[in-house]
Design an enzyme around this catalytic site. Structure first.
Site, PDB file in Angstrom:
ATOM      1  N   HIS A  64       0.869  -1.170   0.000  1.00 47.03           N
ATOM      2  CA  HIS A  64       0.000   0.000   0.000  1.00 47.03           C
ATOM      3  C   HIS A  64       0.909   1.224   0.000  1.00 47.03           C
ATOM      4  O   HIS A  64       1.954   1.222   0.662  1.00 47.03           O
ATOM      5  CB  HIS A  64      -0.937   0.009   1.211  1.00 47.03           C
ATOM      6  CG  HIS A  64      -2.160  -0.844   1.009  1.00 47.03           C
ATOM      7  ND1 HIS A  64      -2.874  -1.393   2.048  1.00 47.03           N
ATOM      8  CD2 HIS A  64      -2.779  -1.224  -0.148  1.00 47.03           C
ATOM      9  CE1 HIS A  64      -3.893  -2.094   1.534  1.00 47.03           C
ATOM     10  NE2 HIS A  64      -3.849  -2.017   0.226  1.00 47.03           N
ATOM     11  N   ASP A  66       1.197   4.066   1.339  1.00 47.36           N
ATOM     12  CA  ASP A  66       1.731   4.737   2.533  1.00 47.36           C
ATOM     13  C   ASP A  66       2.818   3.926   3.236  1.00 47.36           C
ATOM     14  O   ASP A  66       3.329   4.349   4.280  1.00 47.36           O
ATOM     15  CB  ASP A  66       0.593   5.119   3.511  1.00 47.36           C
ATOM     16  CG  ASP A  66      -0.289   3.951   3.913  1.00 47.36           C
ATOM     17  OD1 ASP A  66      -0.354   2.962   3.159  1.00 47.36           O
ATOM     18  OD2 ASP A  66      -0.915   4.018   4.998  1.00 47.36           O
ATOM     19  N   HIS A  67       3.184   2.783   2.653  1.00 44.05           N
ATOM     20  CA  HIS A  67       4.247   1.972   3.256  1.00 44.05           C
ATOM     21  C   HIS A  67       5.461   1.789   2.340  1.00 44.05           C
ATOM     22  O   HIS A  67       6.490   1.301   2.775  1.00 44.05           O
ATOM     23  CB  HIS A  67       3.700   0.607   3.679  1.00 44.05           C
ATOM     24  CG  HIS A  67       2.695   0.739   4.774  1.00 44.05           C
ATOM     25  ND1 HIS A  67       2.994   0.543   6.103  1.00 44.05           N
ATOM     26  CD2 HIS A  67       1.398   1.121   4.733  1.00 44.05           C
ATOM     27  CE1 HIS A  67       1.920   0.773   6.829  1.00 44.05           C
ATOM     28  NE2 HIS A  67       0.942   1.127   6.031  1.00 44.05           N
ATOM     29  N   ASP A 212       0.059  -3.322   8.440  1.00 46.81           N
ATOM     30  CA  ASP A 212      -1.306  -3.071   8.811  1.00 46.81           C
ATOM     31  C   ASP A 212      -2.024  -4.418   8.939  1.00 46.81           C
ATOM     32  O   ASP A 212      -1.774  -5.309   8.148  1.00 46.81           O
ATOM     33  CB  ASP A 212      -2.009  -2.292   7.717  1.00 46.81           C
ATOM     34  CG  ASP A 212      -1.378  -0.939   7.416  1.00 46.81           C
ATOM     35  OD1 ASP A 212      -0.356  -0.595   8.009  1.00 46.81           O
ATOM     36  OD2 ASP A 212      -1.892  -0.247   6.530  1.00 46.81           O
ATOM     37  N   HIS A 270       0.307   4.612  13.125  1.00 47.28           N
ATOM     38  CA  HIS A 270      -0.579   4.449  11.971  1.00 47.28           C
ATOM     39  C   HIS A 270      -1.985   4.998  12.271  1.00 47.28           C
ATOM     40  O   HIS A 270      -2.994   4.373  11.973  1.00 47.28           O
ATOM     41  CB  HIS A 270      -0.653   2.969  11.550  1.00 47.28           C
ATOM     42  CG  HIS A 270      -1.121   2.762  10.137  1.00 47.28           C
ATOM     43  ND1 HIS A 270      -2.445   2.554   9.818  1.00 47.28           N
ATOM     44  CD2 HIS A 270      -0.462   2.747   8.962  1.00 47.28           C
ATOM     45  CE1 HIS A 270      -2.570   2.398   8.509  1.00 47.28           C
ATOM     46  NE2 HIS A 270      -1.380   2.514   7.964  1.00 47.28           N
TER      47      HIS A 270
HETATM   48 ZN   LIG Z   1      -2.265  -0.929   4.254  1.00 43.01          ZN
END
Ligand SMILES: [Zn+2]
Length: 303
Positions: A64, A66-67, A212, A270
């Site tokens: 994803h 944001d990672h 996550d 997060h």
């Molecule tokens: Zn994620």
């Protein structure tokens, strides 16, 4: 022996001026490790005076944005600044495809080698080991394949009681045996008992990183007794249905895990951008597990 963890980004989804997206820098016994690399990570590394050319290992939990969206930029800067040392990247296999395509279409040949280690398994697995530390990856439960990481120091040797060396005229090969928890029998049949000449090693340090994921009932078995557990707490428990729908965890759930796992300290991060303050998240978590900290960018933890 050293352990220093620095939070580079602690927010979810989109970087803001207040919080960057997920990235952490870990110096574990001089192994220089980057964990996740959201957009803007290289500026955070600069801001906190961390030399990114020294980074040796990069662990990416999942793909994803944001990672990992900061990683292409970081690799590009490493290249432009003349890096020659190879870098190890632990990530889902698709990352290589994305990067290979991007490098190919933009006619870039990096001056250094990327050594990929694919995360593509269903059980906890050791992915890195040297003489001092070992790293395990384990699957989490997210919308796409996602992995948590467990960084563990190996059990050290016992410590020699130095005044005994002279007193009992203990030679180097004998010291090595005693430190390895073995008794020494000398030619005259005298026995040196390792318990009498050495002290127990200090407890190995350990750190687990979990983001996550939705709440996993038996995750406490994997992160049991770690010194520090970092876990996502995207929402407060009032938004449990939202957490379930987006495969995320609430503060209450993360704290429940920390309690079950008997960790020394819980770091939460997060956070959904909807929270301007982490007050409610912290309060909720602390009602279950008191040794909880909601992290901010730049926070540093030393063991
Ligand atoms: Zn994620």
């Amino acid at each position: 022996m050293s352990f220093k963890l620095q939070i580079l980004g602690s927010g979810a989804a989109t970087p803001t001026l207040k919080r960057g997206v997920t990235a952490q820098y870990l110096n574990f016994n001089e192994r220089k490790i980057l964990i996740d690399c959201g957009e803007g990570t290289q500026l955070k590394l600069r801001k906190f005076n961390i030399s990114f050319q020294r980074i040796q290992y990069i662990f990416i939990s999942h793909l994803h944005g944001d990672h990992y969206l900061g990683l292409m930029g970081l690799l590009s800067s490493m290249h432009l600044l003349g890096r020659e040392k190879p870098i190890h990247i632990y990530a889902p296999p698709e990352l290589k495809e994305i990067f290979d395509t991007q490098f190919k279409l933009t006619y870039v040949t990096l001056k250094f080698e990327i050594i990929y280690h694919f995360l593509d398994f269903k059980e906890k697995k050791m992915v890195f080991e040297d003489n001092l530390i070992e790293v395990y990856a384990f699957p989490l439960k997210h919308r796409i394949p996602c992995y948590g990481f467990l960084f563990k120091e190996k059990l050290k040797e016992r410590g020699m009681i130095t005044e005994n060396i002279k007193k009992f005229n203990i030679k180097i090969p004998e010291i090595l045996r005693l430190k390895a928890s073995k008794n020494v029998t000398r030619e005259n049949r005298e026995v040196l008992n390792y318990l009498e000449h050495t002290t127990p090693p200090s407890k190995p340090k350990s750190y687990a990183f979990c983001t996550d994921t939705k709440y996993i009932d038996n995750l406490h078995e994997i992160v049991k007794d770690v010194d520090i557990l970092y876990h996502e707490a995207t929402f407060v428990h009032e938004l449990l249905s939202r957490a379930k729908a987006t495969f995320h965890t609430t503060a209450f759930q993360a704290a429940t895990l920390a309690k079950k796992a008997n960790v020394r300290k819980l770091l939460l991060g997060h956070f959904s951008q909807r929270y301007s303050s982490t007050k409610d998240i912290e309060k909720e978590a602390k009602s279950v597990f008191n040794r909880t900290i909601c992290v901010k960018d730049g926070d540093t933890f030393i063991l």
